[in-house]
Write a protein that holds these residues in place. Structure first.
Motif, PDB file in Angstrom:
ATOM      1  N   ARG A 157      41.409  54.964  18.314  1.00  0.00           N
ATOM      2  CA  ARG A 157      41.968  53.625  18.479  1.00  0.00           C
ATOM      3  C   ARG A 157      42.314  53.020  17.115  1.00  0.00           C
ATOM      4  N   GLY A 158      41.558  53.421  16.091  1.00  0.00           N
ATOM      5  CA  GLY A 158      41.770  52.884  14.757  1.00  0.00           C
ATOM      6  C   GLY A 158      42.820  53.622  13.955  1.00  0.00           C
ATOM      7  N   THR A 159      43.303  54.780  14.462  1.00  0.00           N
ATOM      8  CA  THR A 159      44.278  55.556  13.676  1.00  0.00           C
ATOM      9  C   THR A 159      45.372  56.123  14.588  1.00  0.00           C
ATOM     10  N   GLY A 160      45.190  57.354  15.055  1.00  0.00           N
ATOM     11  CA  GLY A 160      46.268  58.088  15.715  1.00  0.00           C
ATOM     12  C   GLY A 160      46.776  57.503  17.014  1.00  0.00           C
ATOM     13  N   LEU A 161      45.957  56.707  17.712  1.00  0.00           N
ATOM     14  CA  LEU A 161      46.413  56.080  18.957  1.00  0.00           C
ATOM     15  C   LEU A 161      47.101  54.742  18.730  1.00  0.00           C
ATOM     16  N   ARG A 162      46.961  54.185  17.545  1.00  0.00           N
ATOM     17  CA  ARG A 162      47.488  52.840  17.296  1.00  0.00           C
ATOM     18  C   ARG A 162      48.996  52.717  17.568  1.00  0.00           C
ATOM     19  N   PRO A 163      49.826  53.696  17.161  1.00  0.00           N
ATOM     20  CA  PRO A 163      51.260  53.524  17.412  1.00  0.00           C
ATOM     21  C   PRO A 163      51.603  53.396  18.893  1.00  0.00           C
ATOM     22  N   TYR A 164      50.748  53.943  19.761  1.00  0.00           N
ATOM     23  CA  TYR A 164      51.026  53.916  21.194  1.00  0.00           C
ATOM     24  C   TYR A 164      50.386  52.712  21.881  1.00  0.00           C
ATOM     25  N   LEU A 165      49.135  52.442  21.542  1.00  0.00           N
ATOM     26  CA  LEU A 165      48.434  51.345  22.203  1.00  0.00           C
ATOM     27  C   LEU A 165      49.080  49.997  21.921  1.00  0.00           C
ATOM     28  N   GLN A 166      49.613  49.823  20.712  1.00  0.00           N
ATOM     29  CA  GLN A 166      50.123  48.497  20.370  1.00  0.00           C
ATOM     30  C   GLN A 166      51.448  48.163  21.056  1.00  0.00           C
TER      31      GLN A 166
ATOM     32  N   PRO B  25      51.531  47.249  27.388  1.00  0.00           N
ATOM     33  CA  PRO B  25      50.810  46.113  27.967  1.00  0.00           C
ATOM     34  C   PRO B  25      49.343  46.485  28.153  1.00  0.00           C
ATOM     35  N   ALA B  26      48.479  45.491  28.184  1.00  0.00           N
ATOM     36  CA  ALA B  26      47.029  45.723  28.186  1.00  0.00           C
ATOM     37  C   ALA B  26      46.593  46.652  29.319  1.00  0.00           C
ATOM     38  N   ARG B  27      47.130  46.448  30.526  1.00  0.00           N
ATOM     39  CA  ARG B  27      46.714  47.272  31.672  1.00  0.00           C
ATOM     40  C   ARG B  27      47.101  48.733  31.464  1.00  0.00           C
ATOM     41  N   GLU B  28      48.318  48.960  30.973  1.00  0.00           N
ATOM     42  CA  GLU B  28      48.768  50.326  30.745  1.00  0.00           C
ATOM     43  C   GLU B  28      47.998  50.974  29.592  1.00  0.00           C
ATOM     44  N   ALA B  29      47.691  50.204  28.562  1.00  0.00           N
ATOM     45  CA  ALA B  29      46.916  50.740  27.444  1.00  0.00           C
ATOM     46  C   ALA B  29      45.551  51.223  27.920  1.00  0.00           C
ATOM     47  N   GLU B  30      44.931  50.449  28.807  1.00  0.00           N
ATOM     48  CA  GLU B  30      43.631  50.846  29.356  1.00  0.00           C
ATOM     49  C   GLU B  30      43.751  52.121  30.183  1.00  0.00           C
ATOM     50  N   GLN B  31      44.814  52.251  30.965  1.00  0.00           N
ATOM     51  CA  GLN B  31      45.007  53.449  31.784  1.00  0.00           C
ATOM     52  C   GLN B  31      45.240  54.685  30.916  1.00  0.00           C
ATOM     53  N   LEU B  32      46.021  54.527  29.844  1.00  0.00           N
ATOM     54  CA  LEU B  32      46.242  55.652  28.938  1.00  0.00           C
ATOM     55  C   LEU B  32      44.938  56.093  28.293  1.00  0.00           C
ATOM     56  N   GLU B  33      44.133  55.143  27.878  1.00  0.00           N
ATOM     57  CA  GLU B  33      42.847  55.485  27.271  1.00  0.00           C
ATOM     58  C   GLU B  33      41.949  56.223  28.256  1.00  0.00           C
ATOM     59  N   LEU B  34      41.925  55.800  29.509  1.00  0.00           N
ATOM     60  CA  LEU B  34      41.095  56.469  30.507  1.00  0.00           C
ATOM     61  C   LEU B  34      41.568  57.897  30.745  1.00  0.00           C
ATOM     62  N   GLU B  35      42.868  58.098  30.735  1.00  0.00           N
ATOM     63  CA  GLU B  35      43.417  59.445  30.910  1.00  0.00           C
ATOM     64  C   GLU B  35      43.032  60.334  29.735  1.00  0.00           C
ATOM     65  N   ILE B  36      43.131  59.808  28.537  1.00  0.00           N
ATOM     66  CA  ILE B  36      42.757  60.579  27.351  1.00  0.00           C
ATOM     67  C   ILE B  36      41.263  60.860  27.352  1.00  0.00           C
ATOM     68  N   LEU B  37      40.459  59.877  27.732  1.00  0.00           N
ATOM     69  CA  LEU B  37      39.011  60.058  27.773  1.00  0.00           C
ATOM     70  C   LEU B  37      38.619  61.185  28.718  1.00  0.00           C
ATOM     71  N   ALA B  38      39.246  61.248  29.871  1.00  0.00           N
ATOM     72  CA  ALA B  38      38.942  62.319  30.827  1.00  0.00           C
ATOM     73  C   ALA B  38      39.259  63.687  30.236  1.00  0.00           C
TER      74      ALA B  38
END
Length: 264
Positions: free
Chosen positions: A204-213, A216-229
């Motif tokens: 979240r502090g480096t390589g994901l920043r270009p995508y998360l920012q 929208p908040a809901r989609e960012a959370e869904q992407l993170e959950l997919e990556i976490l799995a």
């Protein structure tokens, strides 16, 4: 311009700072007056340089105003300036005895030209010291690239991140064009992470920043959950419950000749 979150970045301050320590410890301590820390972030690497090279005047530069503000707050005795290292460095004053960069140039294109500009700003006999993350082939990066390229996400990212790292042989060829006093080495760090979510927090502090920012908040959370799995599939737990997070890094040192080839 990408927004950097210093607080997020510093969650793993110890792990992020260790390569800076390892690189700084290889810098000769003789006759060092002016030092430039390129991509200083929140100042952790600048502090390392000030401690390694006592008496030297150390200047930390970073493109991110957020990082510079935190660096000034946390290290008031050191000097920091907002500056884009992809541009000319002439405005930074006299030449330097050491130009140091820890985990920064992977965000900047055209490394032959970039390193040439660094060499130009070194005093004769000065040292260029660089560390470059080489983890773009590691599972975490493969997971991120596969996710953002999938039908679910690719419409959000018309331009995916470009990795500007070169291969060690390419860096060697660049440095050899300037000097015969250079060395390269690679270290693989195995960070002990308490959970898979910790790896996600790291990125979240480096390589994901270009995508998360840009999401929208809901989609960012869904992407993170997919990556976490996917992280849970690719990074097995140790018996003690920890995750070993493998992170290769390339280092190189080069000394600018006292007499350049143009003067011979």
């Amino acid at each position: 311009m990408m927004y950097w979150n210093p607080e997020q970045y510093l969650q793993f301050e110890k792990e992020r700072t260790q390569p800076a320590i390892d690189l700084a410890n290889r810098i000769p301590q003789k006759a060092v007056d002016r030092v430039l820390d390129v991509g200083c972030g929140p100042g952790n690497s600048t502090k390392v340089l000030a401690e390694r090279l006592p008496g030297a005047r150390v200047l930390g530069i970073d493109r991110s105003l957020e990082m510079i503000e935190v660096a000034k707050e946390q290290h008031p005795a050191l000097q920091f300036m907002q500056w884009d290292a992809s541009q000319d460095l002439e405005g930074l004053g006299p030449s330097f005895d050491v130009i140091f960069s820890n985990a920064c140039i992977q965000w900047i294109p055209d490394h032959p030209a970039l390193l040439g500009r660094f060499m130009d700003r070194l005093n004769p006999g000065g040292i260029l010291a660089v560390q470059v993350p080489m983890n773009n082939r590691e599972p975490i990066h493969q997971i991120i690239q596969e996710c953002i390229s999938s039908p679910r996400w690719k419409s959000f990212f018309p331009e995916t991140r470009v990795f500007f790292q070169l291969q060690p042989e390419e860096y060697a060829a660049i440095l050899a064009g300037w000097t015969d006093q250079y060395t390269l080495w690679e270290t693989v760090y195995y960070h002990r992470m308490p959970s898979h979510r910790s790896i996600l927090e790291w990125y979240r502090g480096t390589g994901l920043r270009p995508y998360l920012q840009v999401l929208p908040a809901r989609e960012a959370e869904q992407l993170e959950l997919e990556i976490l799995a996917r992280l849970e599939e690719c990074y097995p737990k140790q018996k003690n419950g920890e995750i070993l997070f493998r992170f290769p890094r390339l280092f190189f040192l080069a000394q600018k000749p006292h007499i350049s080839s143009h003067e011979e």
